[in-house]
Design a protein around this motif. Structure first.
Motif, PDB file in Angstrom:
ATOM      1  N   LEU A 191      10.337 -17.034  12.374  1.00  0.00           N
ATOM      2  CA  LEU A 191       8.914 -16.974  12.065  1.00  0.00           C
ATOM      3  C   LEU A 191       8.196 -15.942  12.927  1.00  0.00           C
ATOM      4  N   ALA A 192       8.558 -15.900  14.195  1.00  0.00           N
ATOM      5  CA  ALA A 192       7.912 -14.943  15.088  1.00  0.00           C
ATOM      6  C   ALA A 192       8.175 -13.511  14.619  1.00  0.00           C
ATOM      7  N   ARG A 193       9.413 -13.261  14.218  1.00  0.00           N
ATOM      8  CA  ARG A 193       9.738 -11.919  13.729  1.00  0.00           C
ATOM      9  C   ARG A 193       8.905 -11.546  12.515  1.00  0.00           C
ATOM     10  N   GLY A 194       8.705 -12.522  11.653  1.00  0.00           N
ATOM     11  CA  GLY A 194       7.968 -12.227  10.430  1.00  0.00           C
ATOM     12  C   GLY A 194       6.470 -12.102  10.653  1.00  0.00           C
ATOM     13  N   LEU A 195       5.965 -12.815  11.644  1.00  0.00           N
ATOM     14  CA  LEU A 195       4.514 -12.857  11.822  1.00  0.00           C
ATOM     15  C   LEU A 195       4.010 -11.845  12.838  1.00  0.00           C
TER      16      LEU A 195
ATOM     17  N   LEU B  83      15.460 -18.888   6.454  1.00  0.00           N
ATOM     18  CA  LEU B  83      15.341 -20.305   6.786  1.00  0.00           C
ATOM     19  C   LEU B  83      16.317 -21.155   5.983  1.00  0.00           C
ATOM     20  N   GLY B  84      16.498 -20.785   4.716  1.00  0.00           N
ATOM     21  CA  GLY B  84      17.405 -21.523   3.860  1.00  0.00           C
ATOM     22  C   GLY B  84      18.832 -21.509   4.380  1.00  0.00           C
ATOM     23  N   ARG B  85      19.112 -20.581   5.301  1.00  0.00           N
ATOM     24  CA  ARG B  85      20.461 -20.498   5.837  1.00  0.00           C
ATOM     25  C   ARG B  85      20.675 -21.465   6.996  1.00  0.00           C
ATOM     26  N   ILE B  86      19.593 -21.935   7.573  1.00  0.00           N
ATOM     27  CA  ILE B  86      19.800 -22.835   8.712  1.00  0.00           C
ATOM     28  C   ILE B  86      19.286 -24.244   8.490  1.00  0.00           C
TER      29      ILE B  86
ATOM     30  N   ASP C  33      15.873 -25.318  16.267  1.00  0.00           N
ATOM     31  CA  ASP C  33      14.467 -25.077  16.602  1.00  0.00           C
ATOM     32  C   ASP C  33      14.216 -23.632  17.000  1.00  0.00           C
ATOM     33  N   PHE C  34      15.017 -23.158  17.939  1.00  0.00           N
ATOM     34  CA  PHE C  34      14.743 -21.805  18.409  1.00  0.00           C
ATOM     35  C   PHE C  34      14.942 -20.778  17.309  1.00  0.00           C
ATOM     36  N   LEU C  35      15.965 -20.965  16.506  1.00  0.00           N
ATOM     37  CA  LEU C  35      16.210 -20.008  15.426  1.00  0.00           C
ATOM     38  C   LEU C  35      15.031 -19.960  14.468  1.00  0.00           C
TER      39      LEU C  35
END
Lengths: 196, 196
Positions: free
Chosen positions: B127-131, B53-56, B120-122
């Motif tokens: 988050l979806a990948r992590g959850l 997240l810190g990258r975007i 937004d999508f990123l």
DNA sequence: CACCCCATGTAATGAGTTACATGATTTT
DNA sequence: AAAATCATGTAACTCATTACATGGGGTG
């Protein structure tokens, strides 16, 4: 960390040198394009909405008059009262030397980030086409150069990246999105009449 | 005017239903991803910067704590004080039922505009990948569908448009940029592991 | 002894959105 | 008689950015 590899980050920071919004330059451009070289706010509002600019950005009267006042304060435009009978008086605006300079140099500068193509660059292109087709051609050429070097850089970074863990894999995903958006912008630039 | 043919216009209007910023959802997501299900602000700040997240997107401490307070007020998260000796006390946060629901439904909804893919999508994807990898796969599929229909619509509009005068020609230029950006996003979606 | 880490904020500033005020005149 | 046009704004609000305040503890 490779070099200054910190990717550009979302945050709409105005450049330190008190940068103006796109809408302000759009207004400067419309004033410059007006036949007599001078125009009042209400007409600006209509020609804004009616022109191609109205298709990419919205400018409510409140903000329009706000920008005009601000630019008068900053000596980019002048304002003189035009008395009317049976109608409200008008504030007629025209560019100052500073205003013309600011407009020209803004239009001539290609945008750095791909995300700015959608709005900033389109406005530049629109104004350049209306004011001076030659300038439009150099703008497109310059923008092409920027996008090409950006694509090359991103391409390198994608090759260098190895997606070990989840977060690194994500960084790679982000890079590849940017690369694909940049290439799309480049291809689009090539289809413009200015690229012939 | 063809139908509601007015193209989407730049103006970052929050949806009427008091929409939250991406950063808020990102925080909700990080809280959900935290091992114990609860986490305090300072740790959030670090894991935010350290994660993909810190990258975007950037989130300064000031805004982070502001969002946390706001979401406590809105009952998306709870906050309990954890006393410490020799160190400042911590506010430990965890999701409420409402918070979990808000997060899930936000993540599941594909973005409508192409320009929202970049941010937004990123975040949704991250988050979806992590959850929940399954949710990530459906998100990608749903987003593909949205982008495909958007590309089709733009493609129609490009075909319908005839560039008579300068402003109509510009409208065409704008449409073709959008089409090319949308197609690029679509191609990128296809390269994601979730599309295999 | 200077500085950074921990942890949470506040205050100042600025930028943009929306809705509304005004008041005459022309059009429906 | 109602509504839209002309013409310029103001006020209230939301949202984000930046910089700084606090104060004890550990580290070079």
């Amino acid at each position: 960390m490779t070099g200054d590899g910190t990717l550009a980050i979302e945050s709409v920071q105005r450049r330190q040198t008190s940068e103006r919004s796109v809408a302000e330059y759009a207004l400067l451009g419309l004033i410059a394009k007006s036949e007599s070289g001078e125009i009042h706010g209400y007409d600006l509002s209509r020609s804004f909405a009616g022109s191609g600019l109205g298709r990419i950005l919205r400018l409510e009267p409140g903000m329009l008059y706000h920008y005009l006042k601000k630019m008068v304060r900053d000596d980019l435009i002048t304002s003189t009262v035009e008395r009317q009978t049976g109608r409200p008086d008008r504030q007629v605006h025209s560019l100052t030397r500073d205003g013309r300079d600011a407009l020209q140099s803004w239009i001539s500068a290609p945008v750095r980030a791909t995300r700015e193509v959608r709005l900033d660059f389109l406005v530049k292109l629109y104004l350049a086409r209306g004011l001076d087709p030659v300038r439009a051609a150099t703008l497109v050429a310059d923008q092409r150069a920027v996008m090409r070097s950006r694509a090359a850089r991103l391409s390198e970074q994608v090759d260098d990246a190895q997606g070990d863990d989840l977060d690194n894999a994500f960084g790679d995903t982000v890079l590849r999105l940017r690369l694909s958006q940049t290439r799309a912008a480049l291809d689009w630039l090539d289809t413009l009449p200015e690229s012939r």
